[in-house]
Design a protein around this motif. Structure first.
Motif, mmCIF file in Angstrom:
data_model
loop_
_atom_site.group_PDB
_atom_site.id
_atom_site.type_symbol
_atom_site.label_atom_id
_atom_site.label_comp_id
_atom_site.label_asym_id
_atom_site.label_seq_id
_atom_site.Cartn_x
_atom_site.Cartn_y
_atom_site.Cartn_z
ATOM 1 N N THR A 9 1.007 -1.262 0.074
ATOM 2 C CA THR A 9 0.054 0.048 -0.032
ATOM 3 C C THR A 9 0.843 1.317 0.002
ATOM 4 O O THR A 9 0.560 2.204 -0.619
ATOM 5 N N ALA A 10 1.828 1.284 0.962
ATOM 6 C CA ALA A 10 2.779 2.541 0.956
ATOM 7 C C ALA A 10 3.589 2.715 -0.393
ATOM 8 O O ALA A 10 3.755 3.820 -0.809
ATOM 9 N N GLU A 13 1.176 4.232 -2.997
ATOM 10 C CA GLU A 13 1.349 5.646 -2.762
ATOM 11 C C GLU A 13 2.563 6.205 -3.245
ATOM 12 O O GLU A 13 2.153 7.380 -3.911
ATOM 13 N N ARG A 14 3.477 5.785 -2.896
ATOM 14 C CA ARG A 14 5.012 6.402 -3.471
ATOM 15 C C ARG A 14 6.001 5.590 -3.551
ATOM 16 O O ARG A 14 6.204 4.981 -2.363
ATOM 17 N N ARG A 24 7.702 6.543 6.726
ATOM 18 C CA ARG A 24 6.213 6.938 6.348
ATOM 19 C C ARG A 24 5.472 6.092 7.344
ATOM 20 O O ARG A 24 4.196 6.627 7.644
ATOM 21 N N SER A 28 2.127 7.098 9.731
ATOM 22 C CA SER A 28 0.647 6.795 9.422
ATOM 23 C C SER A 28 0.197 5.323 9.751
ATOM 24 O O SER A 28 -0.455 5.231 10.682
ATOM 25 N N ARG A 75 0.651 -5.133 -7.369
ATOM 26 C CA ARG A 75 -0.701 -4.327 -7.517
ATOM 27 C C ARG A 75 -1.696 -5.413 -7.614
ATOM 28 O O ARG A 75 -2.888 -5.162 -6.886
ATOM 29 N N GLN A 144 -9.077 10.010 -3.087
ATOM 30 C CA GLN A 144 -7.955 9.349 -2.211
ATOM 31 C C GLN A 144 -7.766 9.917 -0.979
ATOM 32 O O GLN A 144 -7.854 9.343 -0.129
ATOM 33 N N ARG A 145 -7.606 11.304 -0.791
ATOM 34 C CA ARG A 145 -7.643 11.999 0.674
ATOM 35 C C ARG A 145 -8.861 11.766 1.519
ATOM 36 O O ARG A 145 -8.630 11.617 2.515
ATOM 37 N N GLN A 148 -8.184 8.430 2.863
ATOM 38 C CA GLN A 148 -7.293 8.572 4.215
ATOM 39 C C GLN A 148 -7.854 9.050 5.265
ATOM 40 O O GLN A 148 -7.547 8.682 6.410
#
Length: 175
Positions: A9-10, A13-14, A24, A28, A75, A144-145, A148
């Protein structure tokens, strides 16, 4: 939940190095899933062996960091895992058993532990509310936000519940 899926998942995201991912994670995911930095590094190696992530060649120079990125197979695995059917996890907290023991034995002084936990829940709630004020003030956020934010809202509700429950428990226990 599993650590591999938290790391996938992390990485969706990036991409990032092991140390970046650990940082990170601490800021989170670690609020609801614990892992040491050593576990994170070990799991990244397993994910790479599974063909779910790829580490890019380390940059030149001192303190070289390998950057990890998710691969299509990673993925696919993450999507498979997201759609898994799973019953809610039952509350499994030794404090509940200790309260039952206190009820059977008579007053044991367990209220001191509840006072200690109450302060922890108050601190957590304060941190979550600070994060919400800082990171989620914009009501026009992307989907997405907003999702979250849902995770953070669950943490806020859970900590609020524990604060209220702890206060009630202290009343019942005579504090």
């Amino acid at each position: 939940m599993s650590l591999p899926h938290a790391l996938l998942t992390a990485l969706v995201e990036r991409p990032g190095s092991g140390s970046e991912l650990a940082g990170r994670f601490d800021r989170s995911i670690a609020y609801f899933w614990q892992a040491t930095h050593q576990q994170i590094y070990r799991e990244l190696a397993r994910l790479e062996d599974s063909g779910w992530v790829q580490s890019l060649p380390a940059e030149q120079g001192r303190g070289r960091k390998r950057t990890y990125k998710i691969l299509p197979a990673g993925r696919k695995e993450l999507k498979r895992w997201v759609l898994e059917i799973e019953d809610p996890t039952p509350l499994r907290d030794t404090l509940m058993v200790r309260l039952r023991a206190d009820a059977a034995l008579g007053a044991t002084g367990l209220d001191k532990e509840i006072v200690r936990r109450l302060e922890i829940h108050r601190r957590n709630l304060s941190v979550y509310r600070e994060i919400e004020a800082r990171d989620f003030a914009d009501t026009a956020d992307s989907r997405q936000r907003q999702v979250q934010h849902l995770v953070l809202q669950a943490g806020i509700l859970l900590e609020s519940m524990w604060v209220e429950w702890s206060k009630n428990a202290l009343k019942v226990l005579g504090r």
